[in-house]
Design an enzyme around this catalytic site. Structure first.
Site, short mmCIF file in Angstrom:
data_model
loop_
_atom_site.label_atom_id
_atom_site.label_comp_id
_atom_site.label_asym_id
_atom_site.label_seq_id
_atom_site.Cartn_x
_atom_site.Cartn_y
_atom_site.Cartn_z
N GLU A 59 2.41 3.58 -4.16
CA GLU A 59 1.73 2.36 -4.42
C GLU A 59 2.61 1.50 -5.33
O GLU A 59 2.80 0.53 -4.93
CB GLU A 59 0.39 2.67 -5.22
CG GLU A 59 -0.66 3.30 -4.44
CD GLU A 59 -1.33 2.64 -3.41
OE1 GLU A 59 -1.13 1.39 -3.15
OE2 GLU A 59 -2.11 3.24 -2.69
N ASP A 92 -1.29 -0.20 5.02
CA ASP A 92 -1.78 1.26 5.37
C ASP A 92 -1.14 1.52 6.67
O ASP A 92 -0.59 2.87 6.84
CB ASP A 92 -3.28 1.19 5.35
CG ASP A 92 -3.76 2.75 5.33
OD1 ASP A 92 -3.65 3.52 4.45
OD2 ASP A 92 -4.11 3.23 6.38
N HIS A 125 -9.18 0.29 2.53
CA HIS A 125 -9.77 0.87 3.84
C HIS A 125 -11.39 -0.03 3.72
O HIS A 125 -12.39 0.75 4.20
CB HIS A 125 -10.21 2.41 3.64
CG HIS A 125 -8.82 3.05 3.37
ND1 HIS A 125 -7.99 3.13 4.26
CD2 HIS A 125 -8.37 3.44 2.21
CE1 HIS A 125 -6.89 3.85 3.82
NE2 HIS A 125 -7.17 4.18 2.51
N ASP A 133 0.80 -1.32 0.04
CA ASP A 133 -0.05 -0.14 -0.04
C ASP A 133 0.81 1.37 0.02
O ASP A 133 2.07 1.13 0.33
CB ASP A 133 -0.80 -0.06 1.28
CG ASP A 133 -2.02 1.05 1.14
OD1 ASP A 133 -2.35 1.52 -0.05
OD2 ASP A 133 -2.53 1.33 2.18
N GLY A 134 0.22 2.37 -0.54
CA GLY A 134 1.03 3.52 -0.45
C GLY A 134 0.17 4.51 0.15
O GLY A 134 -1.10 4.40 0.17
N ASP A 168 -4.42 -2.44 -3.19
CA ASP A 168 -5.71 -1.46 -3.28
C ASP A 168 -5.45 -0.66 -4.46
O ASP A 168 -6.19 0.38 -4.70
CB ASP A 168 -5.97 -0.82 -2.18
CG ASP A 168 -5.11 0.07 -1.46
OD1 ASP A 168 -4.17 0.46 -2.23
OD2 ASP A 168 -5.38 0.65 -0.36
#
Length: 157
Positions: free
Chosen positions: A52, A145, A135, A12-13, A80
């Site tokens: 990301e 995250d 999320h 994730d970023g 994501d």
């Protein structure tokens, strides 16, 4: 994952401002669910898409460096970021065939990272890219995250 030669990597970023300070987080697991590695990093002036991409890149590098026989392993990369997943599944092959140009003959944004992702992905015989909704309670995505945001907090951003 169905066998002991399967691995899942998650990335994730995050960015606080776009552009602005950003971070990435990543986790790798074996088929039993055991965490093999996790990590994060920060850049002071970047974009969310770059974070990301770097998260995915660092996850692949970590798995490769973990001493796993990549020719016998099945790897699932979860992100994501549709940018990362669609890019790796669909866009990169076309860009490469056109000399790293898009159909409009322009250079893709973040081409430096796309090239790095392509190079490391070619080390894996069998890698699949899977999009997960961000999320939305996916445990490993939430952990990535969290790692990214903790890295930003720890760096004073």
């Amino acid at each position: 994952m169905k066998n002991d030669k399967s691995f899942a990597i998650f990335s994730d970023g995050a960015c606080r401002g776009n552009p602005g300070p950003g971070a990435w987080g990543m986790v790798g697991q074996d088929s039993s669910g055991a965490v093999l590695f996790k990590g994060s990093g920060v850049e002071t002036n970047t974009t969310n898409n770059r974070m990301e991409m770097i998260g995915a890149l660092e996850a692949m590098k970590s798995l490769k460096g973990h001493g796993i026989n990549l020719s016998e392993s099945k790897v699932f990369l979860y992100s994501d970021s549709k940018y990362v997943v669609d890019g790796m599944k669909s866009w990169v092959s076309g860009w490469k065939s056109r000399g790293w140009k898009k159909a409009d003959k322009k250079t893709p944004e973040n081409v430096d990272l796309w090239k790095e992702l392509d190079t490391i992905a070619n080390c894996f015989e069998n890698i699949q890219y899977i999009w997960v909704k961000g999320h939305a309670g996916h445990p490993q995505n939430e952990l990535c995250d969290q790692l990214a945001n903790e890295a930003l907090d720890d760096s004073g951003f």
